[in-house]
Design an enzyme around this catalytic site. Structure first.
Site, PDB file in Angstrom:
ATOM      1  N   SER A 252      50.090  33.920  43.005  1.00 61.74           N
ATOM      2  CA  SER A 252      50.673  32.630  42.627  1.00 61.74           C
ATOM      3  C   SER A 252      49.688  31.476  42.571  1.00 61.74           C
ATOM      4  O   SER A 252      50.060  30.369  42.177  1.00 61.74           O
ATOM      5  CB  SER A 252      51.822  32.276  43.580  1.00 61.74           C
TER       6      SER A 252
ATOM      7  N   GLY B 237      49.295  32.038  47.401  1.00 64.27           N
ATOM      8  CA  GLY B 237      49.707  33.176  46.596  1.00 64.27           C
ATOM      9  C   GLY B 237      49.719  34.428  47.444  1.00 64.27           C
ATOM     10  O   GLY B 237      48.971  34.534  48.417  1.00 64.27           O
TER      11      GLY B 237
END
EC number: 3.5.2.6
Length: 305
Positions: A82, A252
């Site tokens: 992410s 992430g």
């Protein structure tokens, strides 16, 4: 690791970021490691952390005040996960928006799209499913809550994941690449080239977006504001950094225990530090190791602070 002085305000940080872009602070990292004064064993400590946690650890940190860097596996590829969402939002701001008009556009989507994304804490709310969301709110959700469905909707508007790769190339990043959508891009198999970056590449790109002139001033301020409002770093960078260091970052995570954090942090009364920590394992059953990311952030703060 203690640092004296008041924590910089959000407005002060945004103003400082604008000033850094005007001043042309160098952001690209030196190839040599300059051992910070008083702590010559940083690399040894990073290797020890890597062994202690049975992980592969990638680090890029750059003190924009002095140019000192800390590099560990900085040229090796890691799954991006992410962390890419900052890049997608930056591409939307630069390439699609004109004076806020596109940000005000309302996009509609289905509940199935949210489910298929794997994570939709904002897009999945009943009121948002019913009324849709503006692009501006989708940008905020993608960065601040790491909403996968929001990120996929932004990728759709950009023309797909390859648009993020093109954006990276346009700002001088020849390494970072995005190939798939959420949640497939998080598969993180060892040796996979797709959906990867290196600590140096993503660190330089984040630096250009937040502190450089890759974005227009208004877009840079918007992006930085969302990074400052990130809610997902509590057990990662935020836990490891001194409380009075202001943080704008994006986390992430994915399979193989992949766990990342990347951003810019502002110590009190001094220019910022660009910081990236990327971690992964070779076991598919490995779990995300927040303490490793937090400990690495603490070590970097001590070395460069």
């Amino acid at each position: 690791m203690g640092t004296t002085g008041a924590r910089p305000s959000r407005r002060a940080v945004l103003t400082a970021a604008a000033g850094a872009a005007v001043a042309g602070i160098p952001l690209g990292g030196s190839t040599a490691f300059a051992a910070p004064r008083g702590n010559p064993d940083v690399l040894r400590q990073l290797r020890a952390l890597e062994q202690e946690h049975s992980a592969r650890l990638g680090v890029y940190a750059r003190d924009t005040a002095t140019g000192r860097t800390v590099l560990h596996r900085a040229e090796e590829r890691f799954p991006m996960c992410s962390v890419f969402k900052t890049l997608a939002v930056a591409a939307v701001l630069r390439d699609l928006d004109r004076d806020g008009e596109f940000l005000a556009t309302r996009l509609f989507y289905t509940e199935q799209e949210v489910k298929d994304s794997g994570f939709g804490p904002v897009t999945g709310l009943p009121e948002n499913l019913a009324a849709g969301m503006t692009v501006e709110r989708l940008c905020a959700a993608a960065i601040c809550q790491s909403d996968n469905a929001a990120a996929n909707l932004l990728l759709r508007e950009l023309g797909g994941p390859e648009a993020v790769t093109r954006f990276c190339r346009s700002v001088g990043d020849r390494t970072t690449r995005l190939d798939r959508w959420e949640p497939e891009l998080n598969s993180a198999e060892p040796g996979r080239l797709t959906d990867t970056t290196t600590p140096r590449a993503i660190g330089a790109t984040y630096g250009e977006l937040v502190l450089g002139d890759a974005l227009a001033p208004r877009d840079r301020e918007r992006l930085t504001g969302w990074l400052l409002a990130n809610t997902t770093s509590t057990e990662r960078f935020r836990k490891g950094l001194p409380a009075d260091w202001t943080l704008g970052d994006k986390t992430g995570g994915g399979a193989y225990g992949t766990n990342n954090d990347a951003g810019v942090t502002w110590p009190p009364h001094r220019p910022p530090v660009v910081m990236v920590v990327l971690t992964t394992h070779d076991r598919p059953d490995a779990v995300a190791d927040n303490p490793l990311v937090a400990k690495t952030a603490a070590l970097l703060a001590s070395a460069l602070g």
